[in-house]
Design a protein around this motif. Structure first.
Motif, mmCIF file in Angstrom:
data_model
loop_
_atom_site.group_PDB
_atom_site.id
_atom_site.type_symbol
_atom_site.label_atom_id
_atom_site.label_comp_id
_atom_site.label_asym_id
_atom_site.label_seq_id
_atom_site.Cartn_x
_atom_site.Cartn_y
_atom_site.Cartn_z
ATOM 1 N N ASN A 134 0.799 -1.225 0.000
ATOM 2 C CA ASN A 134 0.000 0.000 0.000
ATOM 3 C C ASN A 134 0.833 1.276 0.000
ATOM 4 O O ASN A 134 0.322 2.357 0.298
ATOM 5 C CB ASN A 134 -0.938 0.000 1.220
ATOM 6 C CG ASN A 134 -2.032 -1.036 1.066
ATOM 7 O OD1 ASN A 134 -2.790 -1.009 0.117
ATOM 8 N ND2 ASN A 134 -2.083 -1.971 1.996
ATOM 9 N N VAL A 135 2.123 1.161 -0.326
ATOM 10 C CA VAL A 135 2.997 2.342 -0.365
ATOM 11 C C VAL A 135 2.535 3.289 -1.472
ATOM 12 O O VAL A 135 2.215 2.859 -2.581
ATOM 13 C CB VAL A 135 4.467 1.918 -0.575
ATOM 14 C CG1 VAL A 135 5.337 3.101 -0.966
ATOM 15 C CG2 VAL A 135 5.000 1.253 0.678
ATOM 16 N N THR A 136 2.509 4.594 -1.149
ATOM 17 C CA THR A 136 2.092 5.600 -2.135
ATOM 18 C C THR A 136 3.146 6.679 -2.372
ATOM 19 O O THR A 136 3.197 7.259 -3.448
ATOM 20 C CB THR A 136 0.785 6.295 -1.683
ATOM 21 O OG1 THR A 136 0.979 6.868 -0.385
ATOM 22 C CG2 THR A 136 -0.377 5.309 -1.638
ATOM 23 N N LEU A 145 14.787 6.724 5.075
ATOM 24 C CA LEU A 145 13.832 6.566 3.983
ATOM 25 C C LEU A 145 12.452 6.495 4.624
ATOM 26 O O LEU A 145 12.244 5.730 5.571
ATOM 27 C CB LEU A 145 14.127 5.282 3.206
ATOM 28 C CG LEU A 145 13.224 4.998 2.005
ATOM 29 C CD1 LEU A 145 13.571 5.936 0.857
ATOM 30 C CD2 LEU A 145 13.361 3.556 1.571
ATOM 31 N N VAL A 146 11.514 7.296 4.138
ATOM 32 C CA VAL A 146 10.162 7.312 4.689
ATOM 33 C C VAL A 146 9.191 6.953 3.575
ATOM 34 O O VAL A 146 9.130 7.636 2.550
ATOM 35 C CB VAL A 146 9.803 8.696 5.281
ATOM 36 C CG1 VAL A 146 8.386 8.693 5.832
ATOM 37 C CG2 VAL A 146 10.812 9.096 6.353
ATOM 38 N N LEU A 147 8.452 5.866 3.768
ATOM 39 C CA LEU A 147 7.452 5.447 2.793
ATOM 40 C C LEU A 147 6.069 5.770 3.344
ATOM 41 O O LEU A 147 5.705 5.319 4.432
ATOM 42 C CB LEU A 147 7.564 3.943 2.505
ATOM 43 C CG LEU A 147 8.890 3.452 1.928
ATOM 44 C CD1 LEU A 147 8.815 1.957 1.639
ATOM 45 C CD2 LEU A 147 9.282 4.225 0.684
ATOM 46 N N GLY A 148 5.324 6.577 2.593
ATOM 47 C CA GLY A 148 3.943 6.878 2.963
ATOM 48 C C GLY A 148 3.060 5.713 2.562
ATOM 49 O O GLY A 148 3.194 5.161 1.466
ATOM 50 N N VAL A 149 2.151 5.328 3.458
ATOM 51 C CA VAL A 149 1.307 4.156 3.243
ATOM 52 C C VAL A 149 -0.159 4.568 3.260
ATOM 53 O O VAL A 149 -0.615 5.221 4.201
ATOM 54 C CB VAL A 149 1.548 3.092 4.342
ATOM 55 C CG1 VAL A 149 0.683 1.870 4.100
ATOM 56 C CG2 VAL A 149 3.025 2.700 4.396
ATOM 57 N N GLY A 150 -0.889 4.180 2.213
ATOM 58 C CA GLY A 150 -2.328 4.432 2.175
ATOM 59 C C GLY A 150 -2.668 5.908 2.144
ATOM 60 O O GLY A 150 -1.837 6.748 1.793
ATOM 61 N N GLU A 151 -3.898 6.225 2.531
ATOM 62 C CA GLU A 151 -4.383 7.601 2.459
ATOM 63 C C GLU A 151 -4.460 8.273 3.822
ATOM 64 O O GLU A 151 -4.787 9.450 3.909
ATOM 65 C CB GLU A 151 -5.762 7.611 1.792
ATOM 66 C CG GLU A 151 -5.731 7.110 0.361
ATOM 67 C CD GLU A 151 -7.112 7.022 -0.252
ATOM 68 O OE1 GLU A 151 -8.097 7.395 0.410
ATOM 69 O OE2 GLU A 151 -7.199 6.574 -1.406
#
Length: 166
Positions: A134-136, A145-151
């Motif tokens: 679900n990484v966006t 490293l920062v991975l944004g997930v979902g909404e």
């Protein structure tokens, strides 16, 4: 007849004033958009900053409900983005690969083949794989490293491990 002329001039003046006000508001909005675009471009992650590094999952920040958790064994949950558009992962006792697309700061990880061994009741492998699917977005903050997930604004935090040889 003078009253009719005067009314016509007043209406034209009113329409002209409303038009100028609307144009003025639009120009202000456009200037803000330009500033936001420039700021977004400054924060775009360079592929050179993130590829060929073994990133180790070190934490998760969730927004709903608000919580922050630390991953006990980051070296067991890794992600390596490669220059050819593929990635490899280690999810505890499982290994996998897939493809990714990076456009600006928008990141999509397409699933690929992965081993499906049972890693034990304390493993975070299922949660890790679910989050990765679900990484966006991607960004860099304080050498992480920062991975944004979902909404919802959830974020996976990764620390640098080893540089990976091609």
């Amino acid at each position: 007849m003078n009253a009719q002329k005067l009314l016509s001039i007043f209406i034209i003046f009113a329409v002209l004033t409303c038009t100028l006000i609307a144009v003025g508001c639009t120009e202000t909005d456009n200037k803000n958009d330009i500033v936001e675009t420039e700021q977004d471009e400054e924060n775009i992650v360079s592929l050179d900053e993130i590829i060929d590094i073994e990133w180790q999952w070190s934490g998760l920040i969730e927004t709903l409900p608000a919580s922050q958790s630390v991953v006990p064994d980051p070296e067991n949950y890794t992600l390596v983005l490669k220059s050819d558009g593929t990635y490899s992962i280690k999810a505890d006792c499982n290994l996998g690969t897939g493809g990714y697309t990076l456009e600006g700061n928008d990141l999509t990880l397409a699933p690929g083949p992965i081993t499906l061994a049972y890693c034990g009741p304390d493993s975070l492998d299922n949660q890790y794989l679910s989050l990765l699917s679900n990484v966006t977005t991607v960004s860099m903050e304080n050498d992480q490293l920062v991975l944004g997930v979902g909404e919802n604004g959830d974020r996976m935090l990764f620390v640098k491990g080893e540089v990976v040889e091609q």
